[in-house]
Design a protein around this motif. Sequence first.
Motif, PDB file in Angstrom:
ATOM      1  N   GLY A  92       0.815  -1.205   0.000  1.00  0.00           N
ATOM      2  CA  GLY A  92       0.000   0.000   0.000  1.00  0.00           C
ATOM      3  C   GLY A  92       0.852   1.260   0.000  1.00  0.00           C
ATOM      4  O   GLY A  92       2.074   1.208  -0.028  1.00  0.00           O
ATOM      5  N   GLY A  94      -1.042   4.477  -1.239  1.00  0.00           N
ATOM      6  CA  GLY A  94      -1.770   5.449  -2.052  1.00  0.00           C
ATOM      7  C   GLY A  94      -1.319   5.536  -3.494  1.00  0.00           C
ATOM      8  O   GLY A  94      -1.642   6.501  -4.181  1.00  0.00           O
ATOM      9  N   SER A 165      -5.109  -1.183   0.686  1.00  0.00           N
ATOM     10  CA  SER A 165      -5.180   0.207   0.245  1.00  0.00           C
ATOM     11  C   SER A 165      -4.869   0.304  -1.258  1.00  0.00           C
ATOM     12  O   SER A 165      -5.572  -0.289  -2.068  1.00  0.00           O
ATOM     13  N   TYR A 193      -9.135  -2.846   2.920  1.00  0.00           N
ATOM     14  CA  TYR A 193      -9.463  -1.411   2.728  1.00  0.00           C
ATOM     15  C   TYR A 193      -8.948  -0.875   1.387  1.00  0.00           C
ATOM     16  O   TYR A 193      -8.125   0.035   1.335  1.00  0.00           O
ATOM     17  N   MET A 195      -8.521   0.959  -2.295  1.00  0.00           N
ATOM     18  CA  MET A 195      -8.884   2.186  -3.014  1.00  0.00           C
ATOM     19  C   MET A 195      -9.592   1.755  -4.297  1.00  0.00           C
ATOM     20  O   MET A 195      -8.988   1.098  -5.127  1.00  0.00           O
ATOM     21  N   TRP A 214      -5.826   8.206   6.858  1.00  0.00           N
ATOM     22  CA  TRP A 214      -5.981   8.217   5.389  1.00  0.00           C
ATOM     23  C   TRP A 214      -7.332   8.843   5.133  1.00  0.00           C
ATOM     24  O   TRP A 214      -8.326   8.147   4.961  1.00  0.00           O
ATOM     25  N   ASN A 219      -6.908  10.422  -0.007  1.00  0.00           N
ATOM     26  CA  ASN A 219      -7.260   9.370  -0.947  1.00  0.00           C
ATOM     27  C   ASN A 219      -7.486   9.953  -2.347  1.00  0.00           C
ATOM     28  O   ASN A 219      -7.034   9.396  -3.344  1.00  0.00           O
ATOM     29  N   ASP A 260     -13.353   4.184   8.035  1.00  0.00           N
ATOM     30  CA  ASP A 260     -12.413   4.337   6.915  1.00  0.00           C
ATOM     31  C   ASP A 260     -13.150   5.060   5.797  1.00  0.00           C
ATOM     32  O   ASP A 260     -14.281   4.671   5.449  1.00  0.00           O
ATOM     33  N   LEU A 262     -12.809   4.731   2.877  1.00  0.00           N
ATOM     34  CA  LEU A 262     -13.000   3.775   1.772  1.00  0.00           C
ATOM     35  C   LEU A 262     -14.101   2.746   2.064  1.00  0.00           C
ATOM     36  O   LEU A 262     -14.332   1.847   1.257  1.00  0.00           O
ATOM     37  N   SER A 266     -15.779   0.094  -0.743  1.00  0.00           N
ATOM     38  CA  SER A 266     -15.447  -1.327  -0.555  1.00  0.00           C
ATOM     39  C   SER A 266     -16.720  -2.175  -0.566  1.00  0.00           C
ATOM     40  O   SER A 266     -16.782  -3.235  -1.201  1.00  0.00           O
ATOM     41  N   HIS A 290      -8.663   3.223   8.600  1.00  0.00           N
ATOM     42  CA  HIS A 290      -7.772   2.706   7.562  1.00  0.00           C
ATOM     43  C   HIS A 290      -6.518   2.116   8.223  1.00  0.00           C
ATOM     44  O   HIS A 290      -6.062   2.613   9.251  1.00  0.00           O
ATOM     45  N   VAL A 291      -5.971   1.069   7.624  1.00  0.00           N
ATOM     46  CA  VAL A 291      -4.772   0.345   8.122  1.00  0.00           C
ATOM     47  C   VAL A 291      -4.819   0.061   9.631  1.00  0.00           C
ATOM     48  O   VAL A 291      -3.798   0.091  10.310  1.00  0.00           O
TER      49      VAL A 291
END
Length: 318
Positions: A92, A94, A165, A193, A195, A214, A219, A260, A262, A266, A290-291
């Motif tokens: 990951g 980005g 990610s 998670y 993108m 994040w 993002n 998150d 995202l 998801s 995130h993460v």
Amino acid sequence: MHMKYQNKISDELVPILKAYTSQPAPPEGMPLQEVFRGALQQMAQQVAVSSTDQLRVENKFFTNSDGLETQLRVFTPLTETNPKPLLYWIHGGGTMSGLPEQEDSTLYNLALELDCVITSVNYRLTPENPYPKPLNDCYEGLLHVVGNADEFGINKDKVVVGGGSAGGLLTTSVAIRARNEGGPKILLQAMAYPMLDIRDTSDSNKEINSVGVWDSWMNHYGFQCYLTNVPESEYGKTVPNMIEDLSNLPDAFIAVGTMDCLRDESIEYAQKLAAAGNQVELHIYPGMVHVFDGLAPDAKASKDFWSARVAAIKRAFE
């Protein structure tokens, strides 16, 4: 009926996030990719592993289609099983930052637990190397490993691709490309998670913009780096949630936290994959950011996530 998620971070995470976000601010005007690159290089130094009597860690290289030597970080458990299944891993960051070594401790432990070979590809970063270069590196690395199965000690009929990610974005993009180009058979695309959408119109994108890990603006910046010079008319080929034909893809494992940005994309992607006839396993972890598994590996949700992902990959390999 419109459902609302609780906009609340898990109590377990609160002190960890507080420590994480109280680090000194980067220098004014430093581009976001430089900030993340520095942080992930530091992380890589902290978690880097080397070979032990249980597992060999080495770097191998392949030449990509632009003639550049590209690193594959390879983890091979020293057990009797031969050949072993392959987990082809994509880190990951980005798309604009990151390196295989930042996930060394995770991959070391995954390789032992799964008794599989793991290769992590050091793809070119954006915005200097926008789409399709990072994806080319990831896909060509997979072709190289599968095409040299004996050298890597792998069973090319047992291949899982995974990552978190940006690694999730590239994982599913590799799976789509393998389908389109008649490439290696992938048994599972394992995404944490991921993108998946440059359109930041979802509830989670609007609501989760100040957690500090994040956020949606980061993002969006990452996606813009990835799609530098790609016209919007091409997004339907490059942005997973905008791709029309998602049929005949590998089974999918998707995990994301409710805190998150995202989250919604998801869930939407899981629904789209399932509606296109693919098997999908979706995990949504309450209050997780995130993460989360990297930030708080001992949190209950992180342990649950680890077990669920290991189980899904094991089933795919069976």
